[in-house]
Design an enzyme around this catalytic site. Structure first.
Site, PDB file in Angstrom:
ATOM      1  N   ASP A 205       0.855  -1.193   0.000  1.00 28.81           N
ATOM      2  CA  ASP A 205       0.000   0.000   0.000  1.00 28.81           C
ATOM      3  C   ASP A 205       0.885   1.235   0.000  1.00 28.81           C
ATOM      4  OD1 ASP A 205      -2.314   1.747   0.340  1.00 28.81           O
ATOM      5  OD2 ASP A 205      -3.347  -0.050   1.027  1.00 28.81           O
ATOM      6  N   HIS A 276      -2.791   3.124  -4.768  1.00 33.41           N
ATOM      7  CA  HIS A 276      -2.200   2.692  -3.498  1.00 33.41           C
ATOM      8  C   HIS A 276      -0.798   2.134  -3.714  1.00 33.41           C
ATOM      9  CE1 HIS A 276      -5.566   3.498  -0.817  1.00 33.41           C
ATOM     10  NE2 HIS A 276      -6.401   2.915  -1.661  1.00 33.41           N
ATOM     11  N   GLU A 339      -9.733   2.821  -5.474  1.00 28.88           N
ATOM     12  CA  GLU A 339      -9.299   4.176  -5.149  1.00 28.88           C
ATOM     13  C   GLU A 339      -8.077   4.620  -5.954  1.00 28.88           C
ATOM     14  OE1 GLU A 339     -10.856   4.529  -0.581  1.00 28.88           O
ATOM     15  OE2 GLU A 339      -8.953   3.495  -0.830  1.00 28.88           O
ATOM     16  N   TRP A 405     -17.044  -3.866  -1.855  1.00 28.12           N
ATOM     17  CA  TRP A 405     -16.797  -3.202  -0.558  1.00 28.12           C
ATOM     18  C   TRP A 405     -17.579  -1.912  -0.400  1.00 28.12           C
ATOM     19  CZ3 TRP A 405     -14.016   1.470   0.491  1.00 28.12           C
ATOM     20  CH2 TRP A 405     -13.468   2.110  -0.637  1.00 28.12           C
ATOM     21  N   PHE A 431     -14.336  -4.487   9.954  1.00 31.58           N
ATOM     22  CA  PHE A 431     -14.176  -4.623  11.399  1.00 31.58           C
ATOM     23  C   PHE A 431     -13.201  -3.583  11.963  1.00 31.58           C
ATOM     24  CE2 PHE A 431     -15.286  -9.456  11.150  1.00 31.58           C
ATOM     25  CZ  PHE A 431     -16.571  -9.120  10.746  1.00 31.58           C
ATOM     26  N   ASP A 432     -12.788  -2.622  11.087  1.00 35.93           N
ATOM     27  CA  ASP A 432     -12.069  -1.467  11.632  1.00 35.93           C
ATOM     28  C   ASP A 432     -13.077  -0.421  12.132  1.00 35.93           C
ATOM     29  OD1 ASP A 432     -12.863  -1.004   8.972  1.00 35.93           O
ATOM     30  OD2 ASP A 432     -11.140   0.296   8.527  1.00 35.93           O
ATOM     31  N   TRP A 480      -8.608  -3.168   8.279  1.00 40.81           N
ATOM     32  CA  TRP A 480      -7.652  -2.145   7.835  1.00 40.81           C
ATOM     33  C   TRP A 480      -6.983  -1.555   9.067  1.00 40.81           C
ATOM     34  CZ3 TRP A 480      -6.877  -2.352   2.817  1.00 40.81           C
ATOM     35  CH2 TRP A 480      -7.910  -2.841   1.998  1.00 40.81           C
ATOM     36  N   GLU A 482      -5.183   1.455   9.714  1.00 39.35           N
ATOM     37  CA  GLU A 482      -4.792   2.850   9.949  1.00 39.35           C
ATOM     38  C   GLU A 482      -4.790   3.173  11.438  1.00 39.35           C
ATOM     39  OE1 GLU A 482      -6.951   1.892   7.628  1.00 39.35           O
ATOM     40  OE2 GLU A 482      -6.849   3.155   5.826  1.00 39.35           O
TER      41      GLU A 482
HETATM   42  C1  ACM Z   1     -10.967  -0.334   0.400  1.00 38.33           C
HETATM   43  O1  ACM Z   1     -11.474  -0.320   1.541  1.00 38.33           O
HETATM   44  N1  ACM Z   1     -10.334   0.726  -0.070  1.00 38.33           N
HETATM   45  C2  ACM Z   1     -11.068  -1.493  -0.448  1.00 38.33           C
END
Ligand code: ACM
Ligand code: ZN
Length: 540
Positions: A205, A276, A339, A405, A431-432, A480, A482
Site C-alpha cells: 500500500d 495505493h 481508489e 466493498w 471490522f475497523d 484495515w 490505519e
Molecule cells: C478499500 O477499503 N479501499 C477497499
C-alpha cells in the site's frame, strides 16, 4: 406432613430446572452453528490411554491426526498414542476417516461412550470435525499449558455439517501498521477455530511494501519504511517523526502459507495496482507518470501518484507477480484496483498516447486495460484475479472476480455479468469500524458495526435471480490498520465479530437466532479467555 407438599414441589422444580439447564445448555455449543447438532446422555472419557487412529486407506489424514494430537497434548498434557493407518482399537479411541459422500468441507462427528468418530468429505472436512470436537470439550482444552486432569468428559453427540459458502474469509492489512509473523499465525489460528478457509493478506500500500521481492530489493529496503505516521484522528493532521516499517521475507511468507495450509486455509495475497502504490513509487519512481521523487506515505487516505501504465511498469509488475505466484499456491491473486485517482494519467503524454493507440475513450477504460493486461498475464500462470469493485469501471476483465466493498451494488452488477463475487460491504464487514459506543472504544476509523449487525448480514442480495446467486462465493471481514496499531488492538477489533461472520458464511439462514447465538458466544468467551485473546465485550 404439612411440609411435604411444598418440599416435594420444590424438589421436582429443582430437578426439572437442573434437567432443563442441562439440556438447554447442551442444545447448541458449536460456532459457527452446524446444520445438525444433537446431544444425548452419557459421555466419552478422554484419558491418557485414548488412541488417535486413522484407518488404513486414509494416509492423507496423518497431518490432521497430528494436529489433533498436538492440540490435545497442549491442553491436557497427555501424549496420546497415535495409531496411523492401523485398525481402530476396540474402545477408547478417536477415529479419523474420509468419506467423499460427505462432500467438500462436509463432516460428521459422532461421540459415543467408547469412541469418537470424525468423518470428513475431504481432509478439510475432517479438520472441521476436529474443530467441532474441540469446541464441545470443556473450554479448558484451549489452555496451552497442559492442565493434566485425569480425564476429560466429552458429551455424546452427533453433528452433521457442511458450509453454506465456499469463501469464508478474513483480511488483514499489514501496511498501515505492521504485524509480525507470530501475530499473523495467531490470527490464522482464530480463522481455523471458526472454520474460515481464506486469509486475504493485504501486503502492499502507500504506507509500506511488506513482501520481499528478490528482483527489486528496494521495494522493501526503501518502500518498507516511512519517516513518520499519523497520530490521532485524520482531521487533526498530526504526525510523529518516528521511522516505522517492516516486511516479510520470502522464507517467512512460505512459513505463513504452510501454517495456513495445515489449517486448510488458502492465503490470497494482495498486490495493489494501479493505485495505493506510493511505497513502490518511492522505491522505483520511474514507474510513475511524473518521475517523482516520492516518499512512502505518512498520511492515510488516497494519493494521486499511481503506477503509469507503460511497458516498463508492466514488465516490473509481471516480474513482481511471477515471484508472488511462486510463493502462493492458491488460485487467486488480489490485484487491488480500488481508489485510483486519474489526475496523473490525464496529464501524462505516455498515458494519453496509449489511450489513443488502444482506442480507449477515457481513463476509466485505461484502468480496465491495465487490469485486463495483468489478468491475461496471471491467467498464463494458472491464476485468477480478484479485485475491489472499482475494477467494474470501464469494463470488467474477462475472468475477474469482484470484492464488493462500497456496499453491495458492485457485487450485484458483477454477479449479473456472471462473475464470481466476494461480499465485503463496509457496513457489515469492515471490522475497523466501531463495535460499541465510541466514547468507550479505542479510536477507530468511524462506522458502527456491532456483533449483532454482522450476525444478521446475508451475503446473497435479494436483487439477484436464483440463477445468479451461485456467483456469490461468500463474505469476508476486513481489518484495515490505519487506527489499529498493535496486535492486541487488532484482536480486539476482530473478536468476537469474526465469530459472527463465521456464522454468516457457514450456517443456514433458517437456523439463525441472535439470542441463541449470543448465548453460545458467551460460553465461547471462556475459550477466548483460555487462549488469552483480547476480545470486545461490547455485546453486554
Ligand atoms: C478499500 O477499503 N479501499 C477497499
Ligand atoms: Zn502515465
Amino acid at each position: 406432613m404439612k411440609f411435604l407438599f411444598p418440599r416435594a414441589v420444590s424438589f421436582i422444580v429443582t430437578a426439572l430446572c437442573a434437567l432443563h439447564s442441562m439440556t438447554s445448555a447442551q442444545r447448541h455449543i458449536v460456532i459457527p452453528r452446524p446444520v445438525e447438532e444433537k446431544y444425548s446422555t452419557g459421555s466419552f472419557i478422554l484419558d491418557r490411554k485414548t488412541e488417535i487412529a486413522t484407518i488404513s486407506s486414509n494416509q492423507e489424514l496423518a497431518p490432521v491426526a497430528e494436529y489433533l494430537g498436538n492440540f490435545l497434548e497442549k491442553g491436557t498434557g497427555f501424549v496420546l498414542p497415535s495409531l496411523a493407518n492401523g485398525n481402530p482399537p476396540k474402545s477408547n479411541y478417536i477415529l479419523l476417516e474420509q468419506d467423499a459422500s460427505l462432500g467438500n468441507e462436509g463432516y460428521e462427528l459422532t461421540v459415543q461412550k467408547g469412541s469418537v468418530r470424525l468423518r470428513g468429505g475431504d481432509q478439510a472436512g475432517v479438520f472441521y470435525a476436529v474443530q467441532s470436537l474441540l469446541q464441545i470439550m470443556p473450554p479448558e482444552i484451549f489452555r496451552r499449558d497442559g492442565l493434566n486432569k485425569v480425564a476429560w468428559k466429552i458429551p455424546c453427540a452427533t453433528i452433521i455439517d457442511k458450509p453454506r459458502f465456499p469463501w469464508r474469509g478474513m483480511h488483514l492489512d499489514v501496511c498501515r501498521h505492521f504485524f509480525p509473523i507470530e501475530f499473523v499465525k495467531r490470527y490464522i489460528d482464530f480463522l481455523a477455530i471458526y472454520k474460515m478457509n481464506t486469509f486475504h493478506w493485504h501486503l502492499t500500500d502507500d504506507q509500506g511494501w511488506r513482501i520481499e521481492i528478490k528482483r527489486y530489493p528496494k521495494l522493501t529496503e526503501v518502500g518498507g519504511w516511512r519517516n513518520g505516521s499519523m497520530v490521532g484522528p485524520y482531521y487533526n493532521m498530526k504526525f510523529d517523526t518516528i521511522r516505522y516499517g517492516g516486511f516479510f521475507t520470502q522464507a517467512q511468507i512460505r512459513e505463513v502459507v504452510a501454517y495456513a495450509a495445515s489449517r486448510y486455509i488458502t492465503v490470497v495475497p494482495e498486490i495493489e495496482m494501479p493505485g495505493h502504490a506510493l511505497a513502490a513509487l518511492a522505491s522505483y519512481p520511474e514507474l510513475s507518470c511524473t518521475g517523482g521523487p516520492f516518499e512512502v506515505g505518512k498520511a492515510w487516505g488516497v494519493f494521486d501518484d499511481v503506477f503509469c501504465p507503460k511497458e516498463t511498469t508492466f514488465t516490473f509488475l509481471e516480474n513482481v507477480l511471477s515471484e508472488v505466484c511462486e510463493l502462493f499456491p492458491g488460485k487467486y491473486i488480489h490485484v487491488g484496483g480500488d481508489e485510483c485517482p486519474k489526475v496523473r494519467w490525464k496529464e501524462c503524454s505516455s498515458c494519453q498516447d496509449l489511450m489513443k493507440k488502444e482506442g480507449l475513450k477515457d481513463e476509466e477504460q485505461l484502468q480496465s486495460y491495465f487490469v485486463s493486461r495483468i489478468e491475461k498475464f496471471l491467467n498464463t500462470k494458472g491464476k485468477n484475479i480478484i479485485g475491489w469493485d472499482e475494477i467494474l469501471q470501464g469494463g470488467l476483465a474477462p475472468n475477474a472476480s469482484v470484492m464488493s466493498w462500497r456496499g453491495t451494488e458492485g457485487g450485484i452488477a458483477a454477479a449479473k455479468q456472471h462473475h464470481n463475487v466476494v461480499m465485503t460491504p463496509g457496513d457489515y464487514c469492515y471490522f475497523d469500524h466501531y463495535q460499541g459506543n465510541p466514547k468507550y472504544q479505542p479510536l477507530a476509523i468511524g462506522g458502527y458495526t456491532t456483533v449483532e449487525k454482522v450476525y444478521w448480514y446475508d451475503p446473497v442480495p435479494s436483487q439477484l435471480k436464483p440463477a445468479e446467486r451461485k456467483y456469490i462465493l461468500g463474505a469476508q471481514g476486513n481489518l484495515w490498520a490505519e487506527y489499529i496499531t498493535t496486535p492486541q488492538q487488532m484482536e480486539y477489533m476482530a473478536l468476537p465479530r469474526m465469530a459472527a461472520l463465521a456464522e454468516v458464511d457457514w450456517s443456514l439462514p433458517k437456523n439463525k437466532n441472535y439470542q441463541e447465538f449470543r448465548g453460545r458466544l458467551i460460553r465461547h468467551f471462556k475459550v477466548l479467555d483460555y487462549v488469552g485473546a483480547n476480545y470486545s465485550k461490547a455485546l453486554y
